[in-house]
Write a protein that holds these residues in place. Structure first.
Motif, PDB file in Angstrom:
ATOM      1  N   SER A 165       0.832  -1.125   0.028  1.00 11.48           N
ATOM      2  CA  SER A 165       0.044   0.025   0.032  1.00 11.48           C
ATOM      3  C   SER A 165       0.858   1.280   0.118  1.00 11.48           C
ATOM      4  N   ILE A 166       2.116   1.030   0.138  1.00 13.14           N
ATOM      5  CA  ILE A 166       3.033   2.086   0.242  1.00 13.14           C
ATOM      6  C   ILE A 166       3.964   2.645  -1.238  1.00 13.14           C
ATOM      7  N   VAL A 210       1.961   4.616  -3.934  1.00 11.61           N
ATOM      8  CA  VAL A 210       1.903   6.022  -3.946  1.00 11.61           C
ATOM      9  C   VAL A 210       3.148   6.787  -4.514  1.00 11.61           C
ATOM     10  N   TRP A 252       3.421   9.183  -7.873  1.00 14.89           N
ATOM     11  CA  TRP A 252       4.001  10.535  -7.495  1.00 14.89           C
ATOM     12  C   TRP A 252       5.001  10.912  -8.353  1.00 14.89           C
ATOM     13  N   ALA A 285      -2.717  10.580  -8.448  1.00  6.94           N
ATOM     14  CA  ALA A 285      -1.602  10.367  -7.499  1.00  6.94           C
ATOM     15  C   ALA A 285      -2.563  10.492  -6.194  1.00  6.94           C
ATOM     16  N   VAL A 286      -3.616  11.561  -6.205  1.00 11.11           N
ATOM     17  CA  VAL A 286      -4.246  11.824  -5.032  1.00 11.11           C
ATOM     18  C   VAL A 286      -5.191  10.645  -4.697  1.00 11.11           C
ATOM     19  N   THR A 299      -2.949   8.023  -3.472  1.00 15.03           N
ATOM     20  CA  THR A 299      -2.375   8.370  -1.960  1.00 15.03           C
ATOM     21  C   THR A 299      -3.652   7.993  -0.980  1.00 15.03           C
ATOM     22  N   GLY A 357      -3.983   4.319  -0.767  1.00 18.17           N
ATOM     23  CA  GLY A 357      -2.796   3.915   0.245  1.00 18.17           C
ATOM     24  C   GLY A 357      -2.851   3.770   1.832  1.00 18.17           C
ATOM     25  N   ILE A 358      -3.491   5.370   2.054  1.00 16.80           N
ATOM     26  CA  ILE A 358      -3.618   5.602   3.643  1.00 16.80           C
ATOM     27  C   ILE A 358      -4.564   4.442   4.109  1.00 16.80           C
ATOM     28  N   THR A 411      -3.158   0.981   4.262  1.00 12.08           N
ATOM     29  CA  THR A 411      -2.005   0.991   5.274  1.00 12.08           C
ATOM     30  C   THR A 411      -2.649   0.869   6.703  1.00 12.08           C
ATOM     31  N   CYS A 439       0.475   0.221 -11.651  1.00 10.89           N
ATOM     32  CA  CYS A 439       0.614   1.728 -11.545  1.00 10.89           C
ATOM     33  C   CYS A 439       0.708   2.301 -12.757  1.00 10.89           C
TER      34      CYS A 439
END
Length: 275
Positions: A36-37, A40, A44, A60-61, A64, A67-68, A71, A121
């Motif tokens: 999940s990291i 991102v 980006w 990218a947002v 993100t 991913g947040i 995670t 990605c």
């Protein structure tokens, strides 16, 4: 070196690091821990190289936010703690000779899965090549659908989290939790709704490559396709464990869609407990 080259270097470094960590610790969930990291970072990189093109920033947002959420969910389940290895790896080790599992660790867990993370990605690479194309209605639609799928996965994971906390409380109280697996909420309509929403988000992510170019088929669709194939294999393996553990799981399978949420079949058992 362009953004794809940078991402390839990151991928190679992360692949080596996760493999070394697995050998050093004899835990094999290191790729799970970065799952999940790293996406991102990849997206980006493309956004920065594209001078923060509006579409790339939007992509990218969204990644993100994905991913947040993932995670957080992985962390609260103890995935980042020592000993937080996915239980399925231990089951698989029991089915393989040690040398077979070490080869599996190198080629599938470390190399293949890290390559797959980069691949799903790469619609951002297609969007990067088309940087400067203005945002359109389809970008807005895709963003809203992505957020809808993100919300769906959040709800499914929360239901699963609450259920497992209930199970733990039952065991602490000296009782056997019944039922032993979640069958209510979203799990009434899909045996794996979180799997569905996870895949769906990355198919929507590929949609941004289509919106950027106006062309339906790009080679960067490979990531979404291979991710779906991975989830199919994971579902089969996970359910083989559940069927061995819970005799009633076959009845649940008979009435409930595997991945795509759908109405239960009419032979649904009465008296299911809501946890």
């Amino acid at each position: 070196m362009g953004p794809l080259g940078v991402c390839l270097v990151i991928c190679a470094a992360v692949t080596a690091a996760t493999w070394i960590a697995s050998v050093a610790t004899r835990e094999y969930s290191w790729v799970d821990r970065i799952w999940s990291i790293v996406p991102v970072a990849y997206v980006w990189v493309f956004a920065a190289w594209g001078y923060f093109d509006a579409r790339l920033v939007l992509m990218a947002v969204l990644v993100t936010l994905w991913g947040i959420r993932l995670t957080f969910n992985y962390g609260r389940k103890g995935g980042y703690r020592p000993g937080g290895e996915d239980y399925r790896w231990a089951v698989l080790r029991g089915r393989m000779a040690p040398w077979q599992y070490q080869l599996f660790n190198v080629f599938f867990i470390s190399i293949y899965q890290n390559a797959l993370i980069l691949l799903f990605c790469l619609p951002a690479f297609t969007a990067y090549e088309a940087a400067g194309t203005p945002l359109g209605v389809w970008d807005v639609v895709l963003a809203v659908v992505f957020l809808g799928f993100l919300a769906g996965e959040t709800v499914a994971d929360q239901q699963q989290w609450a259920f497992h906390r209930w199970k733990a409380a039952e065991r602490t109280a000296g009782r056997t939790p019944e039922p032993g697996f979640l069958q209510t909420g979203m799990f009434k309509y899909s045996r794996h709704p979180n799997f569905f929403f996870e895949q769906a988000q990355w198919w929507v992510f590929y949609g941004f490559a289509v919106a950027a170019t106006g062309v339906w088929l790009h080679w960067t669709i490979a990531g979404a396709v291979l991710l779906t194939l991975l989830f199919i294999g994971s579902t089969i393996f996970t359910e083989s464990i559940s069927r061995a553990k819970y005799p009633e799981y076959d009845a649940y399978r008979a009435r409930t869609s595997a991945i795509v949420p759908w109405f239960p079949r009419p032979q649904a058992a009465a008296g299911e407990r809501t946890a």
